[in-house]
Design an enzyme around this catalytic site. Sequence first.
Site, PDB file in Angstrom:
ATOM      1  N   TYR A 198       2.114  -0.662 -10.460  1.00 45.23           N
ATOM      2  CA  TYR A 198       2.372  -0.898  -9.047  1.00 45.23           C
ATOM      3  C   TYR A 198       2.633  -2.387  -8.841  1.00 45.23           C
ATOM      4  O   TYR A 198       1.744  -3.216  -9.018  1.00 45.23           O
ATOM      5  CB  TYR A 198       1.174  -0.459  -8.202  1.00 45.23           C
ATOM      6  CG  TYR A 198       0.935   1.030  -8.185  1.00 45.23           C
ATOM      7  CD1 TYR A 198       1.310   1.802  -7.095  1.00 45.23           C
ATOM      8  CD2 TYR A 198       0.340   1.674  -9.265  1.00 45.23           C
ATOM      9  CE1 TYR A 198       1.094   3.170  -7.065  1.00 45.23           C
ATOM     10  CE2 TYR A 198       0.117   3.044  -9.259  1.00 45.23           C
ATOM     11  CZ  TYR A 198       0.495   3.783  -8.145  1.00 45.23           C
ATOM     12  OH  TYR A 198       0.273   5.136  -8.139  1.00 45.23           O
ATOM     13  N   HIS A 248      -1.523   9.641   5.179  1.00 43.89           N
ATOM     14  CA  HIS A 248      -1.876   8.697   4.114  1.00 43.89           C
ATOM     15  C   HIS A 248      -3.332   8.853   3.680  1.00 43.89           C
ATOM     16  O   HIS A 248      -4.261   8.731   4.477  1.00 43.89           O
ATOM     17  CB  HIS A 248      -1.645   7.260   4.596  1.00 43.89           C
ATOM     18  CG  HIS A 248      -1.922   6.216   3.555  1.00 43.89           C
ATOM     19  ND1 HIS A 248      -1.135   6.032   2.431  1.00 43.89           N
ATOM     20  CD2 HIS A 248      -2.911   5.293   3.450  1.00 43.89           C
ATOM     21  CE1 HIS A 248      -1.617   5.044   1.707  1.00 43.89           C
ATOM     22  NE2 HIS A 248      -2.701   4.582   2.305  1.00 43.89           N
TER      23      HIS A 248
END
Length: 576
Positions: free
Chosen positions: A226, A408
Amino acid sequence: MLVFLVSSAFLLASVHAASLTTVSPGVQAQKNDIANSFPFHVQLDPNYQLYWNFNATHITFKTDVKTKGYVGFGISSNGKMFPADVVMGWVKDGVSHFSDRHTTAHAAPSVDTQQDWTLLSAHETHDSTVLTFQRKLETCDDQDIAIVEGTTRVIFSYHPSDPSDPSDPSDVTSIPYHGSERRGARSLLLLDPPASESKTPPSPASVRTLEFLNGNFSVPGKDTFYHCTSWALPDLGGKHHLIRYEPIIQPGHEKLLHHILIYYCQGKVAASMAGRSYECYEETPPQLGYCYSVLIAWAVGGMAFDFPDHVGLPLGTDADPGFFVMETHYDNPAMRSDFVDNSGIRVTLTKELRPNDAGILEMGVNVDTNQAVPALTKEMLSVGYCSADCMAESLGDQEIHVFSNLLHSHLLGYEIRTRLIREGKELQPLAQDSNYDFNYQEMRKLHEEVVVKKGDSFIVECLYKAPNKNKSTFGGLGTRDEMCLSFPMYYPRMSMTNCLSRVQYQLPVGMYSVESWVNSLDWTKQSNHDMFQKQTKESRVQVYCIGSKRFSSFGTSYNQTSLHPSVPYVEPSACN
């Protein structure tokens, strides 16, 4: 980090030749309107192309696979071989073979009693097999998996050879094993895919674009990574509307890019923090710790997102977001170290302001260590509330129209739902995903705008599963922490930006935080799980409404039952 889990078991097995089902002219016309064009497409692997279309009752797929052998495709609840609703087909000596199957274990699938998948066409080219097939979204067949809005995990396989003997459907020995290199799984939004829909583009002179790029980043030789970069919005010279965003994928990196998120930061961030490049969650500067509110979400298979023609997201004034962090997830299973990537997101801004300013509301569970998912939790529900008091104080006498939503959670999230309550009666969910995938987050445009009125309230629910995790998980900003949030995008913009709640646990004597209390308990005992979940469900909650003004409802404490609908919503069934 999450990666797709794909069984190494035999993915698909024997099929038999199937004739096309005879249907009435009216039904056939309804089917044909989605069988002749395919606006949605994804490349599942370098040799496997998937196309699809859908209407209110049916979905049609076309697979175009570089093989002269069999092709497999399926719907799976978890991205694995079991449980799955699968089909398999091929063309041999000019004759098509196709059947509907299901799995009962990580083994060869059985032929369905009821054949619900219908083969519409099958043919071979010089190097490919092309199948077009269709079924109802809900077949009311226990051996099938319903196709619903939200994340759907599809599985696929193929082989260079046809089965040696297709005459006996029960003979799985004639089916050659596809091998580990010719199968996979992918999360997709089959029924709510992002699509470009702008009908009235602004004049070219009024438009400017900004590109958030990875700056020729050397991707590490890791299977997943990431990468985060920080950005300050340049001086726009006044108010603009963001009306479109789209992915920029460097050619050859289509499989490397898994998802891209752009977060906006709460509060002011020093301009000196712009231009940072770091590993997300591992090296996040403290000054960027509150850059977690999602503005843009793109995942593999996603397209451009156009705002409705009467709405734009305002940027360029002191009241608007001005600092951003872009997160790029690289999926690199071969662990190559020679990728240099400059992919990212392009946003389109216009100074031709639209009639309505869009706003983004963050709702759910307050992000702190008061939220907990104990170790070895089989299943647990976290609930966040946005009270009618907060909504009424923010709305005043106006209404808002929600046109999209992003759900989320983090790695333990399994299902998420945003519930809407009006005068004690629960309406149809604003958004829900029964197969949530952290690595497949998209801002999802609603099929119809939802009106929210004074007196309405929201409940955000996240279902977590951690049966094999020996360490408890707490709310926080890191990907290994947890969140339970919903981000509806709406118009016109109101004063409230955050509406979150926090459970008021009654801590035992000597315990001064939920984290220390949870970490002191023995989670191998089911009695502790029962006790904690009972407290989570029955304790009072505080609701925090935050925005551009001071809210008198901020911090109000409620009994949870008072925030629940007296008439819950019941999902209508197509199978009654």
